[in-house]
Design an enzyme around this catalytic site. Sequence first.
Site, PDB file in Angstrom:
ATOM      1  N   SER A  39      -1.865 -61.046  -1.697  1.00  0.00           N
ATOM      2  CA  SER A  39      -1.348 -62.242  -1.195  1.00  0.00           C
ATOM      3  C   SER A  39      -0.896 -63.529  -1.984  1.00  0.00           C
ATOM      4  O   SER A  39      -0.245 -64.375  -1.584  1.00  0.00           O
ATOM      5  CB  SER A  39      -2.170 -62.942   0.023  1.00  0.00           C
ATOM      6  OG  SER A  39      -3.253 -63.623  -0.564  1.00  0.00           O
ATOM      7  N   LYS A  77      -6.043 -69.016  -1.869  1.00  0.00           N
ATOM      8  CA  LYS A  77      -4.719 -69.259  -1.254  1.00  0.00           C
ATOM      9  C   LYS A  77      -3.996 -70.668  -1.902  1.00  0.00           C
ATOM     10  O   LYS A  77      -5.127 -71.232  -2.599  1.00  0.00           O
ATOM     11  CB  LYS A  77      -4.933 -69.685   0.114  1.00  0.00           C
ATOM     12  CG  LYS A  77      -5.344 -68.211   0.896  1.00  0.00           C
ATOM     13  CD  LYS A  77      -4.378 -67.312   1.258  1.00  0.00           C
ATOM     14  CE  LYS A  77      -5.088 -66.228   1.881  1.00  0.00           C
ATOM     15  NZ  LYS A  77      -3.700 -65.004   1.842  1.00  0.00           N
TER      16      LYS A  77
END
Length: 176
Positions: A39, A77
């Site tokens: 991701s 993230k």
Amino acid sequence: GRSSLDAAIEWVESVASALIVIVLIFVFLGRQATVEGHSMNNTFSDQDKVIVSNFFNLQRGQVIALYSGNLGKPLIKRVIAVAGDKIDIDYDSGVVYINDQPIEEPYIKERMTYPAGNLPLTKLPLTVPEGMVFVMGDNRNNSEDSRYQEVGLIDRDTIIGKVNLRFYPVDQFRVF
């Protein structure tokens, strides 16, 4: 000649000193975490090893480690919006708006498209409440993040810290 007792004491002292130094590094620099999945491509790759510091001022654009839901391991993230920010996403153009201004995102892997699948999306635009942040992966088209209701806004209390450096693989060493 030195006795073996002297040598043993010296050995124990040097091991103890090394352990103290290691502990201090982790206390002040942070802890180690492993990037899981894709991701955050191309900024980070699967299985990269990073140091996460809990001494930081939370700001937009920082890469953070956080605990999400029932995952036992940290997620990595990027902070896109902080408390008080209004966030909106135009999926047709792939542009993220913060406080009605388009933001530059040189770190993303490719242009963001409308999320595939049928997972419920977070309702946008939204203003990030106090104590929360909105996060996304750099690999926008392959990242479960705040755009999805199941992840949603991230509570600051679940943030472990800011990613400060990548130390493995060694040829990818980088300070952030």
